[in-house]
Design a protein around this motif. Structure first.
Motif, mmCIF file in Angstrom:
data_model
loop_
_atom_site.group_PDB
_atom_site.id
_atom_site.type_symbol
_atom_site.label_atom_id
_atom_site.label_comp_id
_atom_site.label_asym_id
_atom_site.label_seq_id
_atom_site.Cartn_x
_atom_site.Cartn_y
_atom_site.Cartn_z
ATOM 1 N N SER A 155 0.825 -1.203 0.000
ATOM 2 C CA SER A 155 0.000 0.000 0.000
ATOM 3 C C SER A 155 0.862 1.256 0.000
ATOM 4 C CB SER A 155 -0.931 -0.009 1.211
ATOM 5 O OG SER A 155 -1.774 1.114 1.201
ATOM 6 N N ASN A 156 1.948 1.243 0.783
ATOM 7 C CA ASN A 156 2.840 2.401 0.848
ATOM 8 C C ASN A 156 3.556 2.631 -0.477
ATOM 9 O OD1 ASN A 156 2.113 2.793 3.502
ATOM 10 N ND2 ASN A 156 3.957 1.871 4.360
ATOM 11 N N PHE A 157 4.058 1.547 -1.080
ATOM 12 C CA PHE A 157 4.710 1.652 -2.387
ATOM 13 C C PHE A 157 3.723 2.181 -3.429
ATOM 14 C CE2 PHE A 157 8.086 -1.920 -1.664
ATOM 15 C CZ PHE A 157 8.861 -1.030 -0.946
ATOM 16 N N ALA A 158 2.531 1.585 -3.458
ATOM 17 C CA ALA A 158 1.530 1.993 -4.443
ATOM 18 C C ALA A 158 1.131 3.441 -4.242
ATOM 19 C CB ALA A 158 0.301 1.084 -4.338
ATOM 20 N N ASN A 159 0.998 3.869 -2.992
ATOM 21 C CA ASN A 159 0.645 5.253 -2.698
ATOM 22 C C ASN A 159 1.699 6.217 -3.242
ATOM 23 O OD1 ASN A 159 0.939 7.578 -0.249
ATOM 24 N ND2 ASN A 159 -1.084 7.268 -1.135
ATOM 25 N N GLU A 160 2.962 5.865 -3.035
ATOM 26 C CA GLU A 160 4.029 6.734 -3.539
ATOM 27 C C GLU A 160 4.053 6.764 -5.062
ATOM 28 O OE1 GLU A 160 8.893 7.325 -3.284
ATOM 29 O OE2 GLU A 160 7.801 6.330 -1.662
ATOM 30 N N TYR A 161 3.911 5.602 -5.689
ATOM 31 C CA TYR A 161 3.976 5.525 -7.144
ATOM 32 C C TYR A 161 2.809 6.264 -7.797
ATOM 33 C CZ TYR A 161 3.774 3.535 -11.852
ATOM 34 O OH TYR A 161 3.705 3.384 -13.215
ATOM 35 N N TYR A 162 1.591 5.992 -7.351
ATOM 36 C CA TYR A 162 0.431 6.585 -8.000
ATOM 37 C C TYR A 162 0.237 8.054 -7.627
ATOM 38 C CZ TYR A 162 -0.682 1.997 -9.774
ATOM 39 O OH TYR A 162 -0.624 0.804 -10.452
ATOM 40 N N ASP A 163 0.669 8.447 -6.428
ATOM 41 C CA ASP A 163 0.657 9.874 -6.105
ATOM 42 C C ASP A 163 1.642 10.625 -6.993
ATOM 43 O OD1 ASP A 163 -1.310 9.699 -4.230
ATOM 44 O OD2 ASP A 163 -0.061 10.205 -2.503
ATOM 45 N N PHE A 202 -7.849 -3.457 -2.085
ATOM 46 C CA PHE A 202 -7.949 -2.177 -1.401
ATOM 47 C C PHE A 202 -6.582 -1.561 -1.128
ATOM 48 C CE2 PHE A 202 -12.345 -3.283 -0.823
ATOM 49 C CZ PHE A 202 -12.985 -2.053 -0.728
ATOM 50 N N ALA A 203 -5.534 -2.385 -1.045
ATOM 51 C CA ALA A 203 -4.178 -1.852 -0.897
ATOM 52 C C ALA A 203 -3.819 -0.986 -2.100
ATOM 53 C CB ALA A 203 -3.167 -2.985 -0.748
ATOM 54 N N LEU A 204 -4.330 -1.373 -3.278
ATOM 55 C CA LEU A 204 -4.101 -0.604 -4.501
ATOM 56 C C LEU A 204 -5.161 0.470 -4.690
ATOM 57 C CD1 LEU A 204 -3.153 -3.534 -6.920
ATOM 58 C CD2 LEU A 204 -1.593 -1.982 -5.722
ATOM 59 N N ALA A 205 -6.429 0.129 -4.401
ATOM 60 C CA ALA A 205 -7.534 1.059 -4.618
ATOM 61 C C ALA A 205 -7.440 2.295 -3.727
ATOM 62 C CB ALA A 205 -8.868 0.355 -4.367
ATOM 63 N N TYR A 206 -6.659 2.205 -2.668
ATOM 64 C CA TYR A 206 -6.452 3.366 -1.803
ATOM 65 C C TYR A 206 -5.879 4.538 -2.608
ATOM 66 C CZ TYR A 206 -4.724 6.274 2.022
ATOM 67 O OH TYR A 206 -4.487 7.330 2.866
ATOM 68 N N PRO A 233 -9.914 6.404 -6.730
ATOM 69 C CA PRO A 233 -8.953 6.209 -5.636
ATOM 70 C C PRO A 233 -9.511 6.712 -4.303
ATOM 71 C CG PRO A 233 -8.236 7.951 -7.138
ATOM 72 C CD PRO A 233 -9.389 7.280 -7.781
ATOM 73 N N LEU A 234 -9.561 5.837 -3.335
ATOM 74 C CA LEU A 234 -10.265 6.126 -2.085
ATOM 75 C C LEU A 234 -9.667 7.305 -1.330
ATOM 76 C CD1 LEU A 234 -10.691 2.408 -0.987
ATOM 77 C CD2 LEU A 234 -12.413 3.880 -2.053
ATOM 78 N N SER A 235 -8.339 7.409 -1.324
ATOM 79 C CA SER A 235 -7.699 8.479 -0.562
ATOM 80 C C SER A 235 -7.960 9.849 -1.166
ATOM 81 C CB SER A 235 -6.187 8.238 -0.472
ATOM 82 O OG SER A 235 -5.589 8.255 -1.762
ATOM 83 N N TYR A 236 -8.407 9.902 -2.417
ATOM 84 C CA TYR A 236 -8.687 11.167 -3.085
ATOM 85 C C TYR A 236 -10.140 11.611 -2.915
ATOM 86 C CZ TYR A 236 -4.158 11.176 -5.436
ATOM 87 O OH TYR A 236 -2.804 11.220 -5.699
ATOM 88 N N HIS A 237 -10.933 10.775 -2.261
ATOM 89 C CA HIS A 237 -12.357 11.072 -2.128
ATOM 90 C C HIS A 237 -12.847 10.966 -0.680
ATOM 91 C CE1 HIS A 237 -11.875 10.075 -6.423
ATOM 92 N NE2 HIS A 237 -12.825 10.960 -6.601
ATOM 93 N N GLY A 238 -11.978 11.274 0.254
ATOM 94 C CA GLY A 238 -12.364 11.321 1.658
ATOM 95 C C GLY A 238 -12.662 9.983 2.294
ATOM 96 N N LEU A 239 -12.219 8.885 1.644
ATOM 97 C CA LEU A 239 -12.516 7.549 2.160
ATOM 98 C C LEU A 239 -11.287 6.841 2.738
ATOM 99 C CD1 LEU A 239 -14.916 6.348 -0.685
ATOM 100 C CD2 LEU A 239 -15.542 7.097 1.626
ATOM 101 N N GLY A 240 -10.191 7.567 2.834
ATOM 102 C CA GLY A 240 -8.964 6.960 3.357
ATOM 103 C C GLY A 240 -9.117 6.477 4.784
ATOM 104 N N GLU A 241 -9.734 7.312 5.624
ATOM 105 C CA GLU A 241 -9.887 6.951 7.035
ATOM 106 C C GLU A 241 -10.776 5.728 7.206
ATOM 107 O OE1 GLU A 241 -8.239 10.936 6.940
ATOM 108 O OE2 GLU A 241 -9.903 10.004 5.855
ATOM 109 N N LEU A 242 -11.854 5.664 6.439
ATOM 110 C CA LEU A 242 -12.734 4.498 6.517
ATOM 111 C C LEU A 242 -12.002 3.237 6.064
ATOM 112 C CD1 LEU A 242 -15.533 3.272 6.980
ATOM 113 C CD2 LEU A 242 -16.119 3.876 4.609
ATOM 114 N N THR A 243 -11.196 3.358 5.025
ATOM 115 C CA THR A 243 -10.422 2.210 4.530
ATOM 116 C C THR A 243 -9.444 1.720 5.584
ATOM 117 O OG1 THR A 243 -10.582 3.092 2.276
ATOM 118 C CG2 THR A 243 -8.923 1.403 2.677
#
Length: 297
Positions: free
Chosen positions: A56-64, A127-131, A137-147
């Motif tokens: 999830s951390n790797f994917a977050n860095e790459y896709y961000d 969900f590790a990727l969908a974050y 992307p969940l983290s871009y739509h206010g759903l990061g905390e719920l995830t």
């Protein structure tokens, strides 16, 4: 320390890993306390949880990076791919290799949890990727905390307990809620710090949507709710006649650390907030580790 090694440690985000470890430790503690502990599935759960978070951390860095959400000279910790230390293609490949390894480790849990672990594993991987990526992307739509609440709280505690103990347990649900609240605070600190950068990138985190004042209030609330969720456990310990000093010390110590970090959160800005992410994760890990000791002894 070798420079390349340090760069990859930064990408792994060591300070955030207590979030994944804590859920499994909580499950282990409950299983030990109830005499249902098996060490092989426990170790597999720990390894799988850490690998899933690293993915999830790797994917977050790459896709961000691809979306332009991370920029050079950002307020938060440096990002290797953004700074040019890691090639984007390399990070992408390592992300999916790590995901494959996590899936292999997860397959080792099937003999203990049954074939129903397959859809659970698929959901965790998705969900590790969908974050961070996908059509929504969940983290871009206010759903990061719920995830985080679900996949770093409820899922690791409930299902780790199940494969370790071979049974379902209501206390594991309460433990999952506790870890969920604590895990959400780690993300809140991260998004609290990055609010301006996220606004510029069009990333609508909960902090962007509701503002820093409400985010700080939610941080404080989450810590107290985490402890409150385990009230039935304290009652059960009392009724079983196993009340000890640990019963009072562990939650009290966590709340002291939690409030201390919250006070710093309200007084700091910019890069001064960076240590608070690790501090929040540390508070969480100390709590779960002491709870594990309390369950064992």
């Amino acid at each position: 320390m070798n420079k390349n090694f340090k760069i990859w440690l930064e990408a792994i985000r060591l300070r955030s890993l207590p979030v994944s470890v804590s859920g499994v430790l909580m499950a282990i503690g409950i299983a030990v306390w109830q005499n249902h502990f098996k060490w092989i599935p426990a170790v597999l759960c720990l390894v799988f949880a850490v690998l899933a978070q690293v993915v999830s951390n790797f994917a977050n860095e790459y896709y961000d990076y691809l979306r332009g959400a991370d920029k050079k000279g950002r307020v938060g910790p440096r990002r290797g791919v953004t700074e040019g230390d890691i090639k984007p293609k390399t990070l992408r490949n390592v992300t999916y290799i790590t995901l494959a390894v996590a899936c292999l480790v997860g397959c080792g849990l099937i003999p203990y949890g049954g074939w129903q672990m397959i859809p659970v594993g698929i959901a965790i991987a998705a969900f590790a990727l969908a974050y961070s990526t996908g059509p929504y992307p969940l983290s871009y739509h206010g759903l990061g905390e719920l995830t985080v609440f679900i996949f770093y709280g409820l899922v690791p505690v409930i299902f780790s307990y199940y494969v370790i103990a071979g049974r379902w347990e209501a206390l594991a649900v309460l433990g999952g809620i506790t870890i969920g609240f604590m895990g959400v605070n780690v993300l809140l600190i991260n998004n609290y710090r990055d609010m301006e950068d996220d606004i510029d990138a069009g990333k609508r985190t909960a902090v962007v949507i509701f503002g820093r004042k409400l985010a700080a209030a939610a941080y404080l609330f989450n810590g107290f709710m985490a402890i409150a969720m385990l009230s039935p456990l304290w009652l059960l310990i009392y009724l079983n006649g196993t009340m000890s000093l640990w019963t009072y010390v562990v939650p009290a110590l966590y709340l002291v650390m939690h409030v201390s970090t919250w006070i710093k959160l309200n007084r700091r800005t910019g890069t001064a907030l960076n240590p608070l992410l690790g501090e929040t994760a540390r508070n969480m890990l100390i709590f779960t580790f002491l709870m594990l000791l309390a369950f064992i002894f």
